[in-house]
Design a protein around this motif. Sequence first.
Motif, PDB file in Angstrom:
ATOM      1  N   LYS A  38     106.639 101.848  27.906  1.00 46.65           N
ATOM      2  CA  LYS A  38     106.966 100.595  28.593  1.00 46.65           C
ATOM      3  C   LYS A  38     106.932 100.799  30.096  1.00 46.65           C
ATOM      4  N   LYS A  39     106.476  99.780  30.773  1.00 47.98           N
ATOM      5  CA  LYS A  39     106.374  99.820  32.225  1.00 47.98           C
ATOM      6  C   LYS A  39     107.761  99.836  32.856  1.00 47.98           C
ATOM      7  N   THR A  40     107.875 100.527  34.001  1.00 50.84           N
ATOM      8  CA  THR A  40     109.104 100.505  34.784  1.00 50.84           C
ATOM      9  C   THR A  40     108.782 100.233  36.250  1.00 50.84           C
ATOM     10  N   LEU A  41     109.728  99.627  36.927  1.00 50.62           N
ATOM     11  CA  LEU A  41     109.724  99.503  38.382  1.00 50.62           C
ATOM     12  C   LEU A  41     111.023 100.124  38.858  1.00 50.62           C
ATOM     13  N   LEU A  42     110.932 101.058  39.805  1.00 56.09           N
ATOM     14  CA  LEU A  42     112.113 101.778  40.263  1.00 56.09           C
ATOM     15  C   LEU A  42     112.271 101.683  41.777  1.00 56.09           C
ATOM     16  N   GLU A  43     113.479 101.331  42.203  1.00 56.40           N
ATOM     17  CA  GLU A  43     113.845 101.417  43.621  1.00 56.40           C
ATOM     18  C   GLU A  43     115.086 102.294  43.673  1.00 56.40           C
ATOM     19  N   LEU A  44     114.912 103.521  44.211  1.00 59.55           N
ATOM     20  CA  LEU A  44     115.925 104.558  44.031  1.00 59.55           C
ATOM     21  C   LEU A  44     116.578 104.984  45.338  1.00 59.55           C
ATOM     22  N   GLY A  45     116.712 104.059  46.260  1.00 65.26           N
ATOM     23  CA  GLY A  45     117.423 104.360  47.489  1.00 65.26           C
ATOM     24  C   GLY A  45     116.549 104.981  48.543  1.00 65.26           C
ATOM     25  N   GLY A  46     117.163 105.248  49.685  1.00 67.14           N
ATOM     26  CA  GLY A  46     116.400 105.797  50.792  1.00 67.14           C
ATOM     27  C   GLY A  46     117.276 106.461  51.823  1.00 67.14           C
ATOM     28  N   SER A  47     116.622 107.193  52.704  1.00 66.56           N
ATOM     29  CA  SER A  47     117.277 107.796  53.856  1.00 66.56           C
ATOM     30  C   SER A  47     116.397 107.506  55.062  1.00 66.56           C
ATOM     31  N   ASP A  48     116.311 106.224  55.397  1.00 64.39           N
ATOM     32  CA  ASP A  48     115.355 105.759  56.393  1.00 64.39           C
ATOM     33  C   ASP A  48     115.593 106.386  57.760  1.00 64.39           C
ATOM     34  N   ALA A  49     114.497 106.783  58.394  1.00 63.10           N
ATOM     35  CA  ALA A  49     114.557 107.284  59.763  1.00 63.10           C
ATOM     36  C   ALA A  49     114.550 106.111  60.738  1.00 63.10           C
ATOM     37  N   PHE A  50     115.319 106.230  61.790  1.00 62.88           N
ATOM     38  CA  PHE A  50     115.352 105.265  62.894  1.00 62.88           C
ATOM     39  C   PHE A  50     114.893 106.045  64.121  1.00 62.88           C
ATOM     40  N   ILE A  51     113.588 105.999  64.381  1.00 66.03           N
ATOM     41  CA  ILE A  51     112.974 106.805  65.437  1.00 66.03           C
ATOM     42  C   ILE A  51     113.015 106.042  66.757  1.00 66.03           C
ATOM     43  N   VAL A  52     113.542 106.672  67.786  1.00 63.36           N
ATOM     44  CA  VAL A  52     113.575 106.067  69.115  1.00 63.36           C
ATOM     45  C   VAL A  52     112.782 106.963  70.057  1.00 63.36           C
ATOM     46  N   LEU A  53     111.643 106.444  70.540  1.00 60.64           N
ATOM     47  CA  LEU A  53     110.789 107.211  71.444  1.00 60.64           C
ATOM     48  C   LEU A  53     111.208 107.000  72.896  1.00 60.64           C
ATOM     49  N   ALA A  54     110.686 107.823  73.764  1.00 65.74           N
ATOM     50  CA  ALA A  54     111.154 107.868  75.153  1.00 65.74           C
ATOM     51  C   ALA A  54     110.916 106.576  75.917  1.00 65.74           C
ATOM     52  N   ASP A  55     109.933 105.777  75.504  1.00 65.22           N
ATOM     53  CA  ASP A  55     109.630 104.547  76.241  1.00 65.22           C
ATOM     54  C   ASP A  55     110.299 103.314  75.631  1.00 65.22           C
ATOM     55  N   ALA A  56     111.209 103.516  74.683  1.00 68.72           N
ATOM     56  CA  ALA A  56     111.844 102.383  73.993  1.00 68.72           C
ATOM     57  C   ALA A  56     112.848 101.675  74.894  1.00 68.72           C
ATOM     58  N   ASN A  57     113.110 100.415  74.571  1.00 71.85           N
ATOM     59  CA  ASN A  57     114.201  99.672  75.213  1.00 71.85           C
ATOM     60  C   ASN A  57     115.499 100.158  74.563  1.00 71.85           C
ATOM     61  N   ILE A  58     116.226 100.991  75.270  1.00 71.86           N
ATOM     62  CA  ILE A  58     117.383 101.668  74.681  1.00 71.86           C
ATOM     63  C   ILE A  58     118.482 100.691  74.303  1.00 71.86           C
ATOM     64  N   ASP A  59     118.761  99.722  75.146  1.00 76.08           N
ATOM     65  CA  ASP A  59     119.841  98.785  74.855  1.00 76.08           C
ATOM     66  C   ASP A  59     119.566  97.998  73.576  1.00 76.08           C
ATOM     67  N   LEU A  60     118.315  97.537  73.423  1.00 81.38           N
ATOM     68  CA  LEU A  60     117.969  96.801  72.204  1.00 81.38           C
ATOM     69  C   LEU A  60     117.998  97.722  70.987  1.00 81.38           C
TER      70      LEU A  60
END
Length: 471
Positions: free
Chosen positions: A237-259
């Motif tokens: 039988k078919k399954t669809l799985l969403e098993l969580g995450g540990s998402d990265a929040f990458i901030v590069l040097a040219d980013a708008n830091i306050d936002l």
Amino acid sequence: MSSQTLTSNTPVLNVAVSRDPATDQLLETYAFQKPDEVESLLSENNAAFRLWRATPMSGRVEAYRRLSAILRERSESLAAIITAEMGKTLAAARAEVEKCATTIDWIASNGPAILADEPVATENDDQVHVSYLPIGSILAVMPWNFPLWQVIRASGPIMLSGNGFILKHAPNVMGSAYALQDAYESAGFPEGLFVNLLADNETVATVIEDDRVAAVTLTGSMRAGSAVSAIAGKALKKTLLELGGSDAFIVLADANIDLAVKAGVEARFQNAGQVCLAAKRFILEKPIAEEFTQKFIAAVKNLKVGDPLDPQNSVGPMARKDLRDELHNQVERTLAAGATLLLGGKKVEGRGNFYEPTILGEVSPGMAAFDEETFGPVAAITLADNIEHAIELANTSDYGLGGNLWTADISRAQRIARRLETGGVFINGFSATNARIPVGGVKKSGYGRELSHFGLREFTNAQAVWAKKVD
């Protein structure tokens, strides 16, 4: 719905218990269904499926329109149930109900065209089309952190295509489960088409194996996904799985830091950090690391933790004590491995399952807060030497659900996005879901997609119909 009174001497075997995580107050108990009740449930759902699949699409859409109206009419009562059962702030609970109604509206408006027969051009005069047909009763094993939204994002697409829906919800949010069943029935869906299964793991396994169940969708842990997919796979039988995450929040040097700081606080601490698709690992390019960290700490200090019914509070309790204990253990193991405590790091004393908003610094691969999913109000900060190092760190994870990337150079960001091993990338924003956009993961975050046209067709039989011309 069956319920019973729980006394201090009543064993909690074969009983689902719902408690207010802010006060520890017992809300309700629900007895697990007996074998004959499970059998009746499967038979009724299968019969309702056969009636529903024969219902014209226009009739299904009318039921969807009524459902969205009912969700809005009952917004306050539904939000109150969510807050009481899992501790989400009342404002967030109301927003969850509205998101459910908005998604049902979108499915009703766009689903018929997506599920319509799709003509296929050939090199001759043959008439070919693909039909997207229902496959049967779908078992959905759902989590507690978005007790309405997780169910709607699964049931909405699944049922419009003509399938039946069997919900195995988390035991601590059964009030939400039954409220949704009542909403579907009040909207005129066939009785038995949306049903709640309340049972132990052994019974769930037998349901998966039952010939009346066509497929399984699960949102939960890796362990749960592995167990369910093994049973379903053995039964072909078919399954669809969403098993969580540990998402990265990458901030590069040219980013708008306050936002980036403002978005990072919401991304990590909304719903008390109990979100799968959410920033957990903050990967900062070194030139801006100190500025981001100090502003991030200052912003998190302003978060108010407390009673989710009080509009002044932005962070409510964690859903259960065992979850808080597990999170605290991850924090302690990370600190023992060499990370630094920048803020928080303690359980809040007194009633309820509150945990201080926490920031960990100098986190690196091999530490719990980097390698594992931290499902609570904890942010882990890691420094990157340059862009290449940031990409490497982001991909150093068993998970691959979502990712966040902050930079002023959108073109460069779009190129970087193709190198991130995730199901979604959010540039100058934070992870979110939308009915129009597919959601799902890669690696050990699972497989398959919900929402959008992918989700509407996920549990259908793409039947090719090829008619040759006869002279």
